[in-house]
Write an enzyme that holds these catalytic residues in place. Sequence first.
Site, mmCIF file in Angstrom:
data_model
loop_
_atom_site.group_PDB
_atom_site.id
_atom_site.type_symbol
_atom_site.label_atom_id
_atom_site.label_comp_id
_atom_site.label_asym_id
_atom_site.label_seq_id
_atom_site.Cartn_x
_atom_site.Cartn_y
_atom_site.Cartn_z
ATOM 1 N N HIS A 1 0.801 -1.222 0.000
ATOM 2 C CA HIS A 1 0.000 0.000 0.000
ATOM 3 C C HIS A 1 0.838 1.279 0.000
ATOM 4 O O HIS A 1 0.558 2.216 -0.717
ATOM 5 C CB HIS A 1 -0.959 0.018 1.194
ATOM 6 N N LYS B 1 -9.007 14.628 -9.238
ATOM 7 C CA LYS B 1 -9.743 13.850 -10.240
ATOM 8 C C LYS B 1 -9.116 12.455 -10.327
ATOM 9 O O LYS B 1 -8.428 12.125 -11.293
ATOM 10 C CB LYS B 1 -9.707 14.587 -11.583
HETATM 11 N N1 PDD Z 1 -16.139 14.665 -15.453
HETATM 12 N N2 PDD Z 1 -17.545 16.897 -11.114
HETATM 13 C C1 PDD Z 1 -17.189 15.620 -11.384
HETATM 14 C C2 PDD Z 1 -17.327 14.604 -10.308
HETATM 15 C C3 PDD Z 1 -16.696 15.280 -12.654
HETATM 16 O O1 PDD Z 1 -16.328 14.017 -12.910
HETATM 17 C C4 PDD Z 1 -16.612 16.276 -13.665
HETATM 18 C C5 PDD Z 1 -16.093 15.992 -15.041
HETATM 19 C C6 PDD Z 1 -17.019 17.589 -13.345
HETATM 20 C C7 PDD Z 1 -16.945 18.717 -14.341
HETATM 21 O O2 PDD Z 1 -15.638 19.131 -14.558
HETATM 22 P P1 PDD Z 1 -15.170 19.747 -15.939
HETATM 23 O O3 PDD Z 1 -16.048 20.890 -16.204
HETATM 24 O O4 PDD Z 1 -13.769 20.128 -15.711
HETATM 25 O O5 PDD Z 1 -15.332 18.651 -16.983
HETATM 26 C C8 PDD Z 1 -17.464 17.861 -12.053
HETATM 27 C C9 PDD Z 1 -15.500 14.222 -16.671
HETATM 28 C C10 PDD Z 1 -15.901 14.953 -17.876
HETATM 29 C C11 PDD Z 1 -15.663 12.713 -16.793
HETATM 30 O O6 PDD Z 1 -15.541 12.050 -15.764
HETATM 31 O O7 PDD Z 1 -15.866 12.208 -17.898
#
Ligand code: PDD
Length: 297
Positions: free
Chosen positions: A101, A148
Amino acid sequence: MTAYFNGRFMDKDEVRISPDDRGFLFSDSLYEVIRYYPGLLFRPEAHIRRLNHGADHLKFACRDFSHLVPVARDLIRQNHLFDQDALVYIQVTRGPAPRNHAFPDPEPEPTVYMCVSSFDPAGKDRQRKTGINAITVPDIRWVRCDMKTTGLTANVLASQQAAEKKAGEAIFVRDGVLMEGTHSNFMAVLDNTVITAPLSNYILGGITRETVLDLCRDLDIRVFQEPVYENRIHLASELLITGTTTEIIPIVTLNTKPVGKGTPGPVAKAIQAAFSSRIQQLQKQHPWFSSMKKGFI
Ligand code: PDD
């Protein structure tokens, strides 16, 4: 399709990721999705800034991925997508190491993968016009949603719950506050004011969210970055979600109850129009766009 893997361009099918990769074993891994409009990669620096933020907090061996911006453009060119709508997917992991881990010592080189795909905006265009149904779900995610990471189990389960209820998105509720969607940020309109959860560890700082808040300033729409409480949501005249593939989509029912008049409202429509003109304006400014029009690329 040509992909990029650990410094080399290769056929996507030739990419080989080790079963010991920590992205595979632990979701010790970050990703980004960047929208490409014909001639324009949309705000790649902002996506890379967010990726670097995650890599810094996860203490990856590499914490600056700005070299990936020209790679993304190169991939679009190599795959002949420059005059189309497309998506760039980037994933970086801590790299391969025997399963343990704690961080491996010595540190492996991070695994860096990027691919592109053509994107048909027709489905989303339809949803932008008609709006979508949405549901609320308890936010069972961890408390570092600002990164992310590819650890998306809670998002996958919530998205499936939405699909089973014929809804287009599920909105996570934590301690009575509507935070964000499974793949989008969330905004409410109350008294002609756009209200959206403030940036914190509980939501992803969306690139589209940031652009939309900027457009609201241009449109003289008041914005409060404050919690949107579940017990006041019935007072909202409009609800909407924002995201890279989503752009701006109105929510017309929440948990089967109509939002406002049950149709896309004026604030969402104004933001959508402003977003489209911003894209067109940026496309025209981009050197690729004029070269593309002249048939140079
Ligand atoms: N998703 N919140 C979450 C949990 C997300 O996964 C995303 C984007 C957003 C919007 O962020 P942005 O405007 O930077 O795309 C908010 C991407 C597109 C995906 O998982 O495919």
